[in-house]
Design an enzyme around this catalytic site. Structure first.
Site, PDB file in Angstrom:
ATOM      1  N   HIS A 124     -25.039   3.594 -95.144  1.00 17.62           N
ATOM      2  CA  HIS A 124     -25.948   3.440 -96.278  1.00 17.62           C
ATOM      3  C   HIS A 124     -27.058   2.478 -95.834  1.00 17.62           C
ATOM      4  O   HIS A 124     -26.817   1.594 -94.999  1.00 17.62           O
ATOM      5  CB  HIS A 124     -25.138   2.830 -97.431  1.00 17.62           C
ATOM      6  CG  HIS A 124     -25.859   2.713 -98.726  1.00 17.62           C
ATOM      7  ND1 HIS A 124     -26.762   1.717 -99.003  1.00 17.62           N
ATOM      8  CD2 HIS A 124     -25.781   3.468 -99.852  1.00 17.62           C
ATOM      9  CE1 HIS A 124     -27.215   1.855-100.246  1.00 17.62           C
ATOM     10  NE2 HIS A 124     -26.630   2.917-100.778  1.00 17.62           N
ATOM     11  N   ASP A 201     -18.478  -2.342 -94.726  1.00 16.61           N
ATOM     12  CA  ASP A 201     -19.113  -2.049 -96.008  1.00 16.61           C
ATOM     13  C   ASP A 201     -18.078  -1.280 -96.830  1.00 16.61           C
ATOM     14  O   ASP A 201     -17.810  -0.104 -96.574  1.00 16.61           O
ATOM     15  CB  ASP A 201     -20.378  -1.215 -95.752  1.00 16.61           C
ATOM     16  CG  ASP A 201     -20.942  -0.595 -97.021  1.00 16.61           C
ATOM     17  OD1 ASP A 201     -20.297  -0.700 -98.091  1.00 16.61           O
ATOM     18  OD2 ASP A 201     -22.030   0.011 -96.941  1.00 16.61           O
ATOM     19  N   GLN A 204     -17.607   2.004-101.031  1.00 15.00           N
ATOM     20  CA  GLN A 204     -16.893   3.212-101.464  1.00 15.00           C
ATOM     21  C   GLN A 204     -15.419   3.158-101.051  1.00 15.00           C
ATOM     22  O   GLN A 204     -14.682   4.114-101.280  1.00 15.00           O
ATOM     23  CB  GLN A 204     -17.532   4.472-100.842  1.00 15.00           C
ATOM     24  CG  GLN A 204     -19.003   4.653-101.123  1.00 15.00           C
ATOM     25  CD  GLN A 204     -19.288   5.075-102.562  1.00 15.00           C
ATOM     26  OE1 GLN A 204     -18.399   5.449-103.318  1.00 15.00           O
ATOM     27  NE2 GLN A 204     -20.554   5.008-102.948  1.00 15.00           N
ATOM     28  N   LYS A 227     -18.723   0.185-109.033  1.00 15.38           N
ATOM     29  CA  LYS A 227     -18.194   1.484-108.597  1.00 15.38           C
ATOM     30  C   LYS A 227     -16.698   1.589-108.885  1.00 15.38           C
ATOM     31  O   LYS A 227     -16.070   2.605-108.620  1.00 15.38           O
ATOM     32  CB  LYS A 227     -18.446   1.694-107.111  1.00 15.38           C
ATOM     33  CG  LYS A 227     -19.938   1.797-106.784  1.00 15.38           C
ATOM     34  CD  LYS A 227     -20.144   2.130-105.336  1.00 15.38           C
ATOM     35  CE  LYS A 227     -21.544   1.841-104.855  1.00 15.38           C
ATOM     36  NZ  LYS A 227     -22.525   2.791-105.320  1.00 15.38           N
ATOM     37  N   CYS A 367     -29.527   7.256-100.088  1.00 13.53           N
ATOM     38  CA  CYS A 367     -29.745   6.021 -99.309  1.00 13.53           C
ATOM     39  C   CYS A 367     -29.052   6.120 -97.957  1.00 13.53           C
ATOM     40  O   CYS A 367     -28.485   5.120 -97.461  1.00 13.53           O
ATOM     41  CB  CYS A 367     -29.260   4.783-100.065  1.00 13.53           C
ATOM     42  SG  CYS A 367     -29.982   4.594-101.682  1.00 13.53           S
TER      43      CYS A 367
HETATM   44  N1  C6P Z   1     -24.225   3.695-103.090  1.00 15.15           N
HETATM   45  C1  C6P Z   1     -24.608   5.845-104.119  1.00 15.15           C
HETATM   46  O1  C6P Z   1     -25.032   6.577-105.009  1.00 15.15           O
HETATM   47  P1  C6P Z   1     -24.819  -1.726-104.252  1.00 15.15           P
HETATM   48  O2  C6P Z   1     -26.016  -0.939-104.701  1.00 15.15           O
HETATM   49  O3  C6P Z   1     -25.203  -3.019-103.617  1.00 15.15           O
HETATM   50  O4  C6P Z   1     -23.777  -1.860-105.320  1.00 15.15           O
HETATM   51  O5  C6P Z   1     -24.098  -0.838-103.132  1.00 15.15           O
HETATM   52  C2  C6P Z   1     -24.821  -0.391-102.021  1.00 15.15           C
HETATM   53  C3  C6P Z   1     -24.010   0.545-101.209  1.00 15.15           C
HETATM   54  C4  C6P Z   1     -23.610   0.158 -99.936  1.00 15.15           C
HETATM   55  N2  C6P Z   1     -22.826   0.923 -99.182  1.00 15.15           N
HETATM   56  C5  C6P Z   1     -22.372   2.125 -99.611  1.00 15.15           C
HETATM   57  C6  C6P Z   1     -21.471   2.928 -98.738  1.00 15.15           C
HETATM   58  C7  C6P Z   1     -22.762   2.582-100.883  1.00 15.15           C
HETATM   59  O6  C6P Z   1     -22.323   3.750-101.312  1.00 15.15           O
HETATM   60  C8  C6P Z   1     -23.621   1.788-101.683  1.00 15.15           C
HETATM   61  C9  C6P Z   1     -24.119   2.297-103.005  1.00 15.15           C
HETATM   62  C10 C6P Z   1     -24.668   4.348-104.306  1.00 15.15           C
HETATM   63  O7  C6P Z   1     -24.116   6.306-103.091  1.00 15.15           O
HETATM   64  C11 C6P Z   1     -26.009   3.899-104.782  1.00 15.15           C
HETATM   65  S1  C6P Z   1     -27.267   4.125-103.580  1.00 15.15           S
END
Ligand code: C6P
Length: 409
Positions: A124, A201, A204, A227, A367
């Site tokens: 991401h 990271d 997910q 999430k 992203c």
């Molecule tokens: N992915 C998706 O629709 P934040 O926004 O900081 O809570 O998480 C960022 C992020 C980082 N790593 C991974 C693997 C992610 O999936 C995400 C967030 C969402 O896939 C929003 S872009």
């Protein structure tokens, strides 16, 4: 006989009970953010209704209650990932903020010109751009693990990518774009052979499976509350205590200090050293309530339910002519995400048509533009499942994709 009943669970999520465009809502955008159970909404409301006060600052009753709830929530979330000590859990705004904290603090002090940071094509942007910014500032080099045609990391390349110059390895536990589940322990073991620090990271990852940070063996694990049933604007960075203690604060301000003099200050203990300013108190309490809620569910049955949904979705979608599904073929290797394209239909059009049928999916690059580039597309449509989704909803998705096919031929 399974005691886990997704239909009963749905009743705890008020948002799911509504019509969208005249049809019952089918919410399949859970990888972007999950819906929130009543107990989390009640915890947020309860804090603001009864206990609202700043934390660690007042001696009065409300401040005491707020501080207690805030720190109790930290202990709950720390337990959820089996951290050895709640002090290893720093509250952040989310995964993005947690990764930027590590890049801005540990990274700035430990990565030098000529050093290498090993990332993967599966990342991401939150686990790419902070390292690009750091590399540009200090003159470090970024290297990448490639992915195969099923979106799995080419781990056979690790021995040649990892050298004594590799100071950090950063990768996701689960890909948000393809659902690929990565073998964290194997990658950590390889990285440790060259003495690299490892950041996972977990945006997910912490969501669909029990995470044990001590067992995974990484140095940092970043994740978001929203999430996994929690509120937005709250997340956490878990870090090994000795590493967190060795790091400079990321931001300066109230709460993160011990003493302030004219020319210098000393820092509070971890984790407060990294929590400058008034934190997201309600968010932390809500995150604690989310973990309480998840802890009431039978983890293995939930995992089996999500795997069954995934299998069924792959099967139903594969029946749709023109369908291309991205990511691992085996459901064992993928989390509850299915990314797809359909012939010439633009993913945004697919999503718009599905929305008119009351079905929420995400369309775009998620992203993860390096993943899109690897597969030669600019975007995909993505359905992502969670505890409360049902087979009937997958049937609704498959039927609605027939509508898309009818329009695009
Ligand atoms: N992915 C998706 O629709 P934040 O926004 O900081 O809570 O998480 C960022 C992020 C980082 N790593 C991974 C693997 C992610 O999936 C995400 C967030 C969402 O896939 C929003 S872009």
């Amino acid at each position: 006989m399974s005691s886990f009943d997704p239909v009963a669970i749905r009743r705890e999520f008020p948002t799911l009970d509504q019509q969208v465009n005249g049809k019952p809502l089918v919410y399949l955008d859970n990888a972007a953010t999950s819906q929130k159970p009543r107990s989390v909404l009640d915890a947020l409301n309860g804090y603001y209704l009864h206990d609202n006060a700043n934390v660690h600052r007042g001696i009065h009753e409300l401040s005491r209650r707020a501080t207690e709830a805030y720190e109790e929530a930290r202990a709950k979330v720390a337990r959820w990932i089996n951290a050895a000590d709640p002090h290893e859990l720093v509250w952040t705004r989310g995964t993005t903020d947690a990764i930027n904290l590590v890049a801005g603090s540990w990274g700035m002090d430990n990565i030098k010109a000529g050093d290498e940071i090993l990332l993967t094509v599966l990342e991401h942007h939150s686990n790419l751009v902070p390292w690009q910014l750091l590399a540009r500032r200090v003159g470090a080099k970024l290297r990448y693990v490639e992915i195969d045609d099923q979106g799995r990391l080419e781990l056979g390349d690790l021995p040649s990518l990892l050298t004594e110059r590799t100071k950090l390895v950063a990768f996701n536990h689960v890909s948000n774009a393809l659902g690929t589940i990565n073998p964290v322990k194997d990658i950590v073991a390889a990285a440790k052979k060259v003495g690299a620090v490892v950041l996972v990271d977990g945006a997910q990852g912490a969501v669909h499976m029990p995470v044990d940070v001590q067992d995974l063996g990484a140095d940092f694990y970043a994740f978001s509350g929203h999430k996994m049933c929690g509120p937005t604007g709250i997340g956490a960075l878990w870090g090994r205590r000795e590493l967190l203690e060795s790091m400079e604060p990321y931001q300066g301000g109230g709460e993160m200090i011990e003493f302030v003099e004219r020319d210098m200050s000393t820092w509070a203990e971890v984790p407060h050293k990294f929590e400058a300013g008034t934190p997201n108190i309600a968010g932390a309490i809500g995150f604690g309530a989310a973990v309480d809620f998840l802890a009431t569910l039978p983890a293995e049955e939930v995992a089996a339910h999500e795997r069954a949904l995934m299998s069924y979705a792959m099967e139903r979608l594969a029946e749709v002519p023109g369908m291309r599904i991205y990511g691992p073929e085996s459901v064992e290797d993928r989390s509850a995400v299915v990314s797809f394209t359909m012939g010439d239909a633009h993913p945004h059009d697919i999503s718009t048509i599905l929305d008119s049928e009351g079905i929420a999916v995400r369309a775009g690059h998620h992203c993860a533009q390096l993943v899109m580039k690897r597969f030669g597309v600019s975007a995909t449509a993505r359905a992502s499942f969670y505890i409360y989704n049902t087979r009937d909803e997958i049937d609704r998705l498959a039927d609605a994709l027939e509508v898309v096919r009818g329009i695009f031929g």
